[in-house]
Design a protein around this motif. Structure first.
Motif, PDB file in Angstrom:
ATOM      1  N   TRP A   1      -9.082   2.684  11.506  1.00  0.00           N
ATOM      2  CA  TRP A   1      -8.942   1.307  11.990  1.00  0.00           C
ATOM      3  C   TRP A   1      -8.324   0.482  10.857  1.00  0.00           C
ATOM      4  CZ3 TRP A   1     -12.322   4.643  14.064  1.00  0.00           C
ATOM      5  CH2 TRP A   1     -12.532   4.584  15.451  1.00  0.00           C
ATOM      6  N   THR A   2      -7.058   0.753  10.579  1.00  0.00           N
ATOM      7  CA  THR A   2      -6.400   0.178   9.401  1.00  0.00           C
ATOM      8  C   THR A   2      -5.082  -0.505   9.735  1.00  0.00           C
ATOM      9  OG1 THR A   2      -5.384   2.347   8.972  1.00  0.00           O
ATOM     10  CG2 THR A   2      -7.448   1.840   7.810  1.00  0.00           C
ATOM     11  N   GLN A   3      -4.843  -0.783  10.990  1.00  0.00           N
ATOM     12  CA  GLN A   3      -3.580  -1.419  11.362  1.00  0.00           C
ATOM     13  C   GLN A   3      -3.491  -2.821  10.759  1.00  0.00           C
ATOM     14  OE1 GLN A   3      -3.309  -1.236  15.652  1.00  0.00           O
ATOM     15  NE2 GLN A   3      -3.437   1.003  15.696  1.00  0.00           N
ATOM     16  N   GLY A   4      -2.420  -3.056  10.013  1.00  0.00           N
ATOM     17  CA  GLY A   4      -2.198  -4.371   9.427  1.00  0.00           C
ATOM     18  C   GLY A   4      -2.878  -4.608   8.099  1.00  0.00           C
ATOM     19  N   VAL A   5      -3.523  -3.572   7.529  1.00  0.00           N
ATOM     20  CA  VAL A   5      -4.182  -3.734   6.226  1.00  0.00           C
ATOM     21  C   VAL A   5      -3.676  -2.653   5.275  1.00  0.00           C
ATOM     22  CG1 VAL A   5      -6.246  -4.759   7.245  1.00  0.00           C
ATOM     23  CG2 VAL A   5      -6.150  -2.287   6.881  1.00  0.00           C
ATOM     24  N   PRO A   6      -3.765  -2.878   3.962  1.00  0.00           N
ATOM     25  CA  PRO A   6      -3.322  -1.857   3.000  1.00  0.00           C
ATOM     26  C   PRO A   6      -4.133  -0.570   3.156  1.00  0.00           C
ATOM     27  CG  PRO A   6      -3.643  -3.983   1.919  1.00  0.00           C
ATOM     28  CD  PRO A   6      -4.214  -4.120   3.294  1.00  0.00           C
ATOM     29  N   PHE A   7      -3.459   0.552   2.986  1.00  0.00           N
ATOM     30  CA  PHE A   7      -4.110   1.860   3.145  1.00  0.00           C
ATOM     31  C   PHE A   7      -3.499   2.800   2.113  1.00  0.00           C
ATOM     32  CE2 PHE A   7      -5.340   5.196   6.639  1.00  0.00           C
ATOM     33  CZ  PHE A   7      -6.298   5.701   5.783  1.00  0.00           C
ATOM     34  N   GLU A   8      -4.209   3.021   1.023  1.00  0.00           N
ATOM     35  CA  GLU A   8      -3.680   3.805  -0.093  1.00  0.00           C
ATOM     36  C   GLU A   8      -3.432   5.259   0.301  1.00  0.00           C
ATOM     37  OE1 GLU A   8      -6.536   2.059  -3.563  1.00  0.00           O
ATOM     38  OE2 GLU A   8      -7.404   2.724  -1.652  1.00  0.00           O
TER      39      GLU A   8
ATOM     40  N   MET B   1     -12.673   2.567   8.125  1.00  0.00           N
ATOM     41  CA  MET B   1     -12.742   1.160   8.499  1.00  0.00           C
ATOM     42  C   MET B   1     -11.635   0.355   7.798  1.00  0.00           C
ATOM     43  SD  MET B   1     -15.295   1.241  10.578  1.00  0.00           S
ATOM     44  CE  MET B   1     -14.739   2.901  11.009  1.00  0.00           C
ATOM     45  N   PRO B   2     -11.408  -0.902   8.189  1.00  0.00           N
ATOM     46  CA  PRO B   2     -10.319  -1.689   7.591  1.00  0.00           C
ATOM     47  C   PRO B   2     -10.436  -1.887   6.085  1.00  0.00           C
ATOM     48  CG  PRO B   2     -11.046  -2.707   9.639  1.00  0.00           C
ATOM     49  CD  PRO B   2     -12.024  -1.612   9.338  1.00  0.00           C
ATOM     50  N   ASP B   3     -11.652  -1.786   5.533  1.00  0.00           N
ATOM     51  CA  ASP B   3     -11.813  -1.990   4.086  1.00  0.00           C
ATOM     52  C   ASP B   3     -11.736  -0.686   3.305  1.00  0.00           C
ATOM     53  OD1 ASP B   3     -14.190  -0.936   5.047  1.00  0.00           O
ATOM     54  OD2 ASP B   3     -15.446  -2.036   3.626  1.00  0.00           O
ATOM     55  N   VAL B   4     -11.236   0.373   3.912  1.00  0.00           N
ATOM     56  CA  VAL B   4     -11.225   1.684   3.268  1.00  0.00           C
ATOM     57  C   VAL B   4     -10.428   1.640   1.960  1.00  0.00           C
ATOM     58  CG1 VAL B   4      -9.183   2.493   4.534  1.00  0.00           C
ATOM     59  CG2 VAL B   4     -10.841   4.151   3.670  1.00  0.00           C
ATOM     60  N   HIS B   5     -10.974   2.292   0.929  1.00  0.00           N
ATOM     61  CA  HIS B   5     -10.254   2.421  -0.333  1.00  0.00           C
ATOM     62  C   HIS B   5     -10.802   3.610  -1.109  1.00  0.00           C
ATOM     63  CE1 HIS B   5     -13.615  -0.374  -1.057  1.00  0.00           C
ATOM     64  NE2 HIS B   5     -13.641   0.047  -2.306  1.00  0.00           N
ATOM     65  N   VAL B   6     -10.064   4.001  -2.127  1.00  0.00           N
ATOM     66  CA  VAL B   6     -10.368   5.222  -2.876  1.00  0.00           C
ATOM     67  C   VAL B   6     -11.766   5.154  -3.477  1.00  0.00           C
ATOM     68  CG1 VAL B   6      -9.723   6.609  -4.882  1.00  0.00           C
ATOM     69  CG2 VAL B   6      -7.958   5.669  -3.394  1.00  0.00           C
ATOM     70  N   GLY B   7     -12.482   6.257  -3.343  1.00  0.00           N
ATOM     71  CA  GLY B   7     -13.810   6.372  -3.930  1.00  0.00           C
ATOM     72  C   GLY B   7     -13.905   7.617  -4.787  1.00  0.00           C
ATOM     73  N   LYS B   8     -15.115   8.049  -5.031  1.00  0.00           N
ATOM     74  CA  LYS B   8     -15.352   9.249  -5.838  1.00  0.00           C
ATOM     75  C   LYS B   8     -15.502  10.434  -4.891  1.00  0.00           C
ATOM     76  CE  LYS B   8     -18.392  10.963  -9.545  1.00  0.00           C
ATOM     77  NZ  LYS B   8     -17.333  11.153 -10.546  1.00  0.00           N
ATOM     78  N   GLY B   9     -14.410  11.127  -4.636  1.00  0.00           N
ATOM     79  CA  GLY B   9     -14.426  12.237  -3.687  1.00  0.00           C
ATOM     80  C   GLY B   9     -14.254  11.759  -2.266  1.00  0.00           C
ATOM     81  N   ALA B  10     -15.191  10.957  -1.800  1.00  0.00           N
ATOM     82  CA  ALA B  10     -15.125  10.389  -0.455  1.00  0.00           C
ATOM     83  C   ALA B  10     -14.692   8.930  -0.544  1.00  0.00           C
ATOM     84  CB  ALA B  10     -16.486  10.494   0.227  1.00  0.00           C
ATOM     85  N   THR B  11     -13.929   8.497   0.432  1.00  0.00           N
ATOM     86  CA  THR B  11     -13.452   7.117   0.423  1.00  0.00           C
ATOM     87  C   THR B  11     -14.586   6.139   0.708  1.00  0.00           C
ATOM     88  OG1 THR B  11     -12.844   7.410   2.731  1.00  0.00           O
ATOM     89  CG2 THR B  11     -11.089   7.595   1.122  1.00  0.00           C
TER      90      THR B  11
END
Length: 234
Positions: free
Chosen positions: A20-27, A50-60
């Motif tokens: 659910w990332t349409q219109g938001v930054p997605f690394e 989700m729309p706030d998804v970003h790089v994490g430690k192994g899992a986003t």
């Protein structure tokens, strides 16, 4: 009724990843992490971002990873006990002063927050002497905490009691809010504090050691997992 789909789907060799990332930054790195997770055999029926998804430690961060008969400690993370709550008060907007500085100062004085280095003395984000209501709550938790300590070495050495009922650092906050009817709410985003971090990091390392022992190769070592029935699966 014909509804337009509001999410996209990533496909690779694993289960689908619904985003659910349409219109938001997605690394690009976050996308790869999601595809890595989707390859794990116990992840099903799909992964969601989700729309706030970003790089994490192994899992986003900002993803939903359903697992069957296994747990990925790094996906659970180290913010164990971090949470949010909103409580409606008996006050309305007209009960509040025009200037909220005094209320803010009172909250800051009543609730320990932030953090200071141990080198500077007592951590300002912890209680010096825990008040009676905190001690009463701790008495209800102490037996369960002792059981956790039996399985998690080093947990006793955390700032456990002195962090109970404190706010935390970073993006944690206490906020006064108004709803549509001008009712006053108190909203809280509290941190996991030292106990949650210690539990999380302990089980992340245990899972990594189990992967080495079982000679399991993963797309990312931080996706190490504990299958149900194994020694450290609780």
């Amino acid at each position: 009724m014909n509804r337009q789909r509001n999410y996209d789907v990533l496909h690779a060799s694993g289960v689908p990843v619904k985003t659910w990332t349409q219109g938001v930054p997605f690394e690009a790195q976050a996308k790869q992490q999601l595809l890595n997770v989707a390859e794990l055999p116990f992840v099903k029926p799909w992964v969601a971002a989700m729309p706030d998804v970003h790089v994490g430690k192994g899992a986003t961060i900002g993803s939903v990873i359903p697992t069957v008969n296994a747990v990925i400690p790094a996906a659970v993370g180290v913010d164990l006990g971090c949470g949010m709550m909103a409580v409606k008060t008996s006050l309305t907007a007209k009960d509040l002063p025009d200037n909220l500085f005094a209320i803010r100062s009172s909250i800051e004085a009543a609730v320990p927050h932030g953090r200071t280095s141990p080198r500077s003395g007592r951590d300002k984000g912890s209680w010096g002497d825990a008040p009676a209501d905190v001690l009463a709550k701790w008495a209800l938790l102490a037996e369960d905490f002792d059981q956790l300590c039996e399985r998690t070495p080093g947990l006793k050495n955390t700032n456990n009691l002195n962090h109970l009922g404190t706010l935390g650092t970073g993006n944690h906050f206490i906020e006064l809010c108004l709803d549509e009817a001008d009712n006053v709410w108190v909203m809280l985003h509290s941190g996991s504090r030292g106990v949650g971090n210690r539990i999380g990091t302990t089980f992340i390392e245990r899972a990594k050691k189990e992967m080495q022992r079982w000679m399991i190769n993963l797309p990312d070592k931080d996706l190490a997992y504990l299958p149900e029935g194994s020694e450290h699966f609780i």
